[in-house]
Write an enzyme that holds these catalytic residues in place. Structure first.
Site, mmCIF file in Angstrom:
data_model
loop_
_atom_site.group_PDB
_atom_site.id
_atom_site.type_symbol
_atom_site.label_atom_id
_atom_site.label_comp_id
_atom_site.label_asym_id
_atom_site.label_seq_id
_atom_site.Cartn_x
_atom_site.Cartn_y
_atom_site.Cartn_z
ATOM 1 N N GLY A 166 0.823 -1.198 0.000
ATOM 2 C CA GLY A 166 0.000 0.000 0.000
ATOM 3 C C GLY A 166 0.862 1.254 0.000
ATOM 4 N N CYS A 167 0.209 2.394 -0.269
ATOM 5 C CA CYS A 167 0.964 3.640 -0.406
ATOM 6 C C CYS A 167 1.514 4.089 0.945
ATOM 7 C CB CYS A 167 0.098 4.715 -1.041
ATOM 8 S SG CYS A 167 -1.505 4.980 -0.258
ATOM 9 N N TYR A 168 0.669 4.171 1.961
ATOM 10 C CA TYR A 168 1.186 4.518 3.286
ATOM 11 C C TYR A 168 2.229 3.506 3.756
ATOM 12 C CZ TYR A 168 -2.510 8.046 4.250
ATOM 13 O OH TYR A 168 -3.330 9.144 4.256
ATOM 14 N N THR A 177 4.363 1.754 2.261
ATOM 15 C CA THR A 177 5.673 1.900 1.626
ATOM 16 C C THR A 177 6.466 3.032 2.275
ATOM 17 O OG1 THR A 177 4.883 1.020 -0.486
ATOM 18 C CG2 THR A 177 6.834 2.443 -0.560
#
Lengths: 342, 342, 342, 342
Positions: free
Chosen positions: B148-150, B152
């Protein structure tokens, strides 16, 4: 491998030129000058370039620009005209991204730019770097006057109908909107975030420096002087120009076909299908100009919509396009990025 | 030339994947599916792709995905787990950009995602696609759970100190800020421009789905369960994640050296000099994660700043990085764009 | 009718003070000074005030400030301390919106503000103008140190738990995000639209001037020195502060009840229901501070969310609140605007 | 104390009406209806209203609207025409903020709005609520058609020259730019933050519903049908309309004097000094329309710049202005806020 020099380069046009050239397979930046930032790493100044450019800004005196194949001036107006001659004499080709060589009538230039011109003879020699008009002349030019951001979007929008002679040439109207990066990186109150965000305004309605440049180009296309009302606006976005152009048709024509034919084969002009509305973000970070043509309610007023990224096709991208043409490289080399959306 | 399939692709992760793959010299998109948009040209849907992709969205049934080398799922949660097995059985490798295979404990996944999992055995097999941890396993993986973006940005920021065991692992704090594209392209009231612009808010403080994913990764790095407080915020920008991380040091250490050593050789993690403050725009459009480490006022609380572009390193770029690794291509191929600044 | 003087007033704090006072039924602005803009109409300078204020900026020498009932300093740091004494001697009450009188320990002030203090005795006399702590002292004060924008939002968020002594006072964490107007109206590169828009960054992590101010207030509330990690961030919005506060609970407590009780009767502090997430726009243009309290996942870390408009409760509005208290007017007079949403 | 009813009210026009009326000393909101949100507190729905309105949304059937003095319709098009008659019959006066009663020619209305009209006779009776034209008729009206946002800014800009008959009435051009709140609070893809931010586009060039409304008003002012090209654009800001108007002068005139004379005494129209450029933020949150007139380069094309806040003078503020007139209250009551700048 072309040896590149850049004069100036701490502004937005400069960092955009660096972004493009850092990824250009046939170019190597030999020197970038800045009196004020001499000794500072370019990537320390512009953190987006960390890991991509190890160059430092250097003092102009130590730059060795005369050994470059080509030098870009990403400077304020009035600098290139002081330095171009010695470079040209040394066999270096020059692209000025500022306005020094754009206006053929030096008297008009001096009136709008409030300076005496240092080298009128070079103005006469300079080629106006809009490839969609001057591609052949650009090929062999020593000195390119790279067009302004508004003039690029506005002229590409008007050209087909003005060249075709099917509109009233005395009453062209260009209502243009620019992102704030067009005003440069120099700190000024009116371009602060808290001033320009969530706000919209016109400026320079009595007269803007891009007016004579556009008028010159369109008059040349029309074969006679044109009348133009040009109203620029500041829009709360970083990049992008949207020109909304109004012309009075003097004869009937298939506008869509006219535009598609005029720009067939142009790698950076995209004529949208009838009925479309181009968005500035559809060209963000790219060298494209997208255009749509409308004739609302079947009246005699046509509306042309033209969008560009002011820092790319309106500045650094077009400069590299000119460089590619000048050196016989593929015209789209290193400026064929897919736009960043969203 | 890799044959690529994309399932879904009408969202922001999808268009970003298309932007990257359209410029990838070793990839050819064979099919992109969308039930809703089947028959529509991808470039009509996303005007930024005009002239670069002639593909149309097609119905999943007619996509022929089983003939691809690799299929990306850019779908809502719960789709990939339905379709992955038949592709894997056909010898196709799969990268899921959604959350279906990210959490090893299926019970935890089902609690946070409020669905029954369709294939727990594949969860066990899936490799978590964070190359900075799992590069070797990714090489031979059939099935990648793209982070996921967060997770990472947050994990890359925490990893060096957590792996080194020099912080209190029970009280990690991640204060994360995301651009609005992270919420997806589905129309919802709270992500409207007139709601999200000129505004800032936290959300999901009681519990956000990325919490268990981050906790799993950090627990693995710590070799024991960690305690994490994770507070995401919505920021009025399009792209970008800025994670501000707080750790209590349990022993003294040269943090700057620790981070530089941990990420030496990593092509996409850039440890800034001591004292720096990374900006999200310094990675805009790029696959980079830039990190800076601080120890304010010489206290025992360290502050780590970590920025990424949520659509690139936080989604599509990392997926292509994983693909490059899986197929033995240069890891940075087609994801080495210079960030777009300004 | 109170006779008001304003020193400075060409910045954002100044125009906000003018907006509020122009609508205040018991106040009349007698003079506003600006050396640089002397002779210019205030409404020509700030077009939002056209038709509402006929005043001109005047030279400080001709302002007759000593005849006012109260003088506001909306000046850079270091000005009020030069001029306050003569006004006080003339019987004029003074509110300084800058930092000159905020820090009781003059040595600390001089270190952080890099100036010698001109009048340490007045620092001792000055009352810190946070009505939620000092309402009674404000009533009779001659000299008010109006709190900073971050310190207002951060202290109001921390106060209930710190006063109650139920958190670890050595490890308070304030992760604060500010709109760009907080950086002032002086043109600087980093607050240009094209720099600050679509971007997010921390700044001043090693040390920000508001750190000692917050620490002083919280130490006073705790009855002992506190340890604070304070990380400010720049957010692409015009107005608003969002403080995300992290505390380690040392004993169990009903936090919701604690906050509601502490702020019962406070006209400008609004404790949201449990589970809520305040947005900065919910206080835009108003003097409100909205607060929500969370205890994520039932752990021992509590998260407090506190939002204000940095130009109102964080500056001009709080200054007028203090004036209302000082002159026995209804505390909410002229600062009870409904927030502007959207 | 006027008893107020509001039908609809979960959109931006609704919340703006609530903001204004919550501060109106002669108005009390008795009921606000929403089928979907019935039972929800208005201040829970719009957190900016916390502490200012204790009202709940109620089901239309239980609203008791017929006991109100006046009912505002802040509904989608096509609702007011269903419900107005029974209210009027009960002696209630009605202001429709949607388009149901704006176009006198019902055939044209039905073509542009793609509905059959429910009560053409009421269309005939309704007064178009632009006080600068119809103040006297508004006083005694039972039913007000509150003007659209674009039509308000565009008509106020054109009126003086069109009434004076000194421009070519067949070729009026209105290039208008709107903030995104003008598109409403209903979630749609194109008004998402990640779509509309950092972007600019025209829309509806072939034909927009406000075209016939503007044409009707200007034709009435001209005493003959006018020809109008109207191009609306979406601008990345929350509030504000900027209309740039182009007219061909058919005779010489002192335009500045003409505008100043036309709007002398108008409380909400502010004619700026010659050479000025109004900004949308200079009217943010206020009921003002600011106008500047230009004649660039001394040509025969005049440029008029007109700015409003689309939610105030373009909707809710103008509705309250109409209410004030209808009930003999001071016209500026509760709508005389100083604009919020920055």
């Amino acid at each position: 491998m072309l040896k590149i020099g850049i004069v100036g380069g701490t502004g937005y046009t400069g960092v955009e030129l660096l972004r493009i050239l850092a990824q250009h397979p046939e170019a190597r930046i030999e020197a970038i000058t800045s009196r004020k930032e001499a000794g500072i790493g370019v990537a320390d100044f512009f953190p987006s370039l960390r890991g991509r450019l190890s160059l430092k800004f250097c003092d102009p005196a130590e730059a060795g620009l005369e050994k470059c194949d080509i030098v870009f001036f990403a400077t304020p107006n009035g600098i290139a005209m002081q330095q171009a001659r010695s470079l040209l004499d040394a066999g270096v080709r020059v692209i000025d991204l500022a306005a020094d060589f754009r206006i053929k009538d030096v008297g008009i230039w001096e009136k709008w730019y409030r300076m005496s011109h240092a080298c009128p003879d070079l103005v006469a020699e300079a080629i106006y770097g809009l490839p969609e008009i001057n591609r052949d002349k650009i090929r062999n030019a020593r000195l390119i006057a790279n067009p302004g951001c508004y003039p690029t979007a506005v002229q590409l929008g008007f050209l087909p109908v003005v060249e075709a002679g099917i509109v009233d040439p005395d009453h062209l109207i260009a209502d243009a909107k620019s992102g704030v990066s067009g005003a440069g990186r120099n700190p000024e109150t009116h371009t602060l975030f808290a001033e320009a965000a969530d706000n919209f305004k016109a400026y320079g309605v009595p007269g803007h420096r891009h007016l004579p440049e556009i008028r010159q180009g369109l008059s040349s296309a029309a074969g006679r002087p044109v009348g133009l009302t040009f109203v620029p606006h500041l829009t709360p976005m970083i990049r992008g120009i949207h020109a909304t152009l109004y012309v009075r048709l003097t004869e009937d024509a298939d506008l869509q076909a006219l535009y598609e034919k005029r720009y067939a084969g142009e790698p950076f002009v995209d004529v949208l299908p009838a009925g479309a509305h181009p968005e500035t973000r559809s060209v963000r970070g790219s060298n494209l100009c997208r255009i749509a043509v409308h004739r609302p309610q079947g009246g005699d007023t046509a509306v042309i919509l033209s969008v560009t990224d002011n820092l790319v096709k309106g500045a650094a991208g077009q400069a590299v396009q000119n460089m590619n043409i000048m050196f016989g490289l593929p015209e789209t080399l290193a400026i064929d990025h897919v736009p960043l959306l969203p």
